[in-house]
Design an enzyme around this catalytic site. Structure first.
Site, short mmCIF file in Angstrom:
data_model
loop_
_atom_site.label_atom_id
_atom_site.label_comp_id
_atom_site.label_asym_id
_atom_site.label_seq_id
_atom_site.Cartn_x
_atom_site.Cartn_y
_atom_site.Cartn_z
N LYS A 106 -13.50 -3.91 22.62
CA LYS A 106 -14.59 -3.68 23.70
C LYS A 106 -14.32 -2.34 24.42
O LYS A 106 -15.33 -1.94 24.87
CB LYS A 106 -14.50 -5.04 24.64
N LYS A 206 -16.86 -5.56 28.73
CA LYS A 206 -17.59 -6.65 28.04
C LYS A 206 -18.87 -6.58 28.77
O LYS A 206 -19.87 -6.94 28.05
CB LYS A 206 -16.95 -8.06 28.20
#
Ligand code: HSE
Length: 437
Positions: A106, A206
């Site tokens: 991520k 995220k």
């Protein structure tokens, strides 16, 4: 048909889980993908061979990740090393070599995704990253494909399991922050550097990805407002409960019409909301689309097999697509590259939300009036107010205020003035409130 040959970099928690899932579910995976998926070359600095089923089926395991991305037999490279470097160089080299890439990284996608996707687009290859957001929950697929008919209005999620675990233990067992964090590390949920979890950076990575996919804007990690759970106190958790709310660490992205909100911070949510009852290390993402209304996605956001589930799903998608026209595959950020929007991301000062405020005030007449005047002068309307019994320091009493929605700029001004009052001790604790309606 011959199995597709995969190169794997990293044999840690997620890498080991990926080898095991591919091995134990080989038959059902081949039936879904149309052919077998075989890891023929892996690289890792260290690994626990006894914990990984199917490791013996990998022909070559070395500690040289560049040998994997340069292996001419490999069609898909899986990057599960994490971090920025050498993950970025490895992914860029794999793309230059014409290999498809699957990653759970991520941090890499949030900071370098624009550059990675542009290179991938040029080469006509896919970079898949379902495991990068909310582990095993297929939230990227849901937003990019399942909800493709909708104008997304907002998404809000519990997307860091470690923070959720700590807040849950504080609320249900009255435990302190530090021992709970140690436990989350021991369970393998926390990042290598747990500051990424508790300071909100992991959730911001995220959310950056979710925001881009929801609204078709380039990845802009630097414009995401970040606040972690480090300053949340047990008493705030208890006061919130008393007021009918739960404190959750949320990532929120919303199209306001004036710009896009991108923010991660502790948030008071009404207790009755389903998402307020997502506890422990579990993740959940609530999405509001104009056609579908509210949808909620819940599941394990971390851990070996749940994250491997997302990695292997990406491998299956790419294996299926290897036989189709690369021009017609699903775009990396859900929108076609030429159709990306330049809608601005709102600075935090322009974001509108409600607030929970807690302060320590001198216990004498007129003090409350001073505080409420500062709020009133800035158009801040009070929803509820509680004055508690004095604590250890009898001179001071805790005052808790819930406000209605107001721009962050007005609240910043009010808090600065309240903190200057000589009847107020120390800092004002501020936690944002969202009803998620
Ligand atoms: N450290 C992360 C979490 C792992 O606690 O959610 C999954 O990204």
């Amino acid at each position: 048909m011959q199995p597709v040959k995969v190169g794997l970099m990293g044999l840690g928690t997620v890498g080991g889980g990926t080898v095991s899932v591919l091995s134990r579910n080989a038959e059902v995976i081949a039936r879904r993908a149309g052919r077998g998926i075989h890891i023929s070359h892996a690289a890792a600095k260290a690994y626990n061979a006894a914990a990984i089923t199917g490791l013996d089926q990998i022909e070559k395991i070395t500690d040289d990740a560049f040998a994997v991305v340069n292996d001419p037999e490999i069609e898909i490279v899986v990057e599960l090393i994490g971090g920025y470097h050498p993950a970025l160089e490895l992914v860029m080299q794999a793309i230059a070599n014409g290999k498809h890439v699957v990653t759970a990284n991520k941090a890499l996608i949030a900071l370098h995704g624009n550059e990675i996707f542009a290179a991938a687009q040029k080469q006509g290859i896919t970079v898949a990253f379902e495991a990068a957001v909310a582990g095993g929950i297929p939230i990227i697929k849901a937003l990019r494909e399942g909800l493709a008919a909708n104008r997304i209005e907002w998404a809000a999620g519990i997307i860091n399991g470690t923070s959720n675990y700590i807040l849950t233990e504080m609320r249900t067992k009255g435990r302190d922050f530090k021992p709970v964090l140690k436990e989350a590390q021991a369970l393998g949920y926390a990042e290598a550097d747990p500051a990424f979890d508790i300071e909100g950076i992991d959730a911001a990575h995220k959310l950056t990805i979710l925001g881009s996919i929801a609204f078709g804007i380039p990845l802009q990690f630097d414009k995401t407002y970040i606040e972690g759970i480090v300053r949340i106190d047990r008493q705030d958790v208890a006061y919130a409960e008393e007021l009918g709310y739960r404190i959750k660490h949320l990532g929120i992205t919303r199209n306001t019409g004036r710009g896009i909100e991108m923010r991660v911070h502790p948030t008071l949510i009404p207790k009755r909301r389903l998402i307020a009852n997502v506890d422990g290390v579990m993740n959940a993402v609530l999405v509001k689309g104009d056609a579908v209304g509210h949808t909620l996605y819940y599941g394990a956001g971390a851990g070996s097999f749940p994250t491997a589930s997302a990695v292997v799903a990406d491998l299956i998608d790419i294996t299926r697509a290897l036989t189709t026209d690369p021009e017609n595959r699903v775009p990396h950020l859900a929108f076609q590259p030429h159709a990306m929007a330049d809608t601005r991301v709102l600075p935090m000062e322009e974001v509108e939300t409600a607030y929970y405020l807690r302060m320590q005030a001198v216990d004498r007449p007129g003090v409350l009036a001073l505080v409420t005047k500062i709020l009133g002068d800035r158009g801040i309307s009070i929803e509820a107010i509680i004055q508690k019994e004095p604590g250890e320091e009898v001179k001071y009493v805790p005052i808790i205020i819930l406000t209605q929605r107001i721009q962050e700029r007005n609240m910043n001004e009010a808090i600065a003035l309240i903190e200057k009052l000589d009847v107020i001790k120390g800092h004002v604790t501020r936690i944002r409130v969202e009803t998620l309606e």
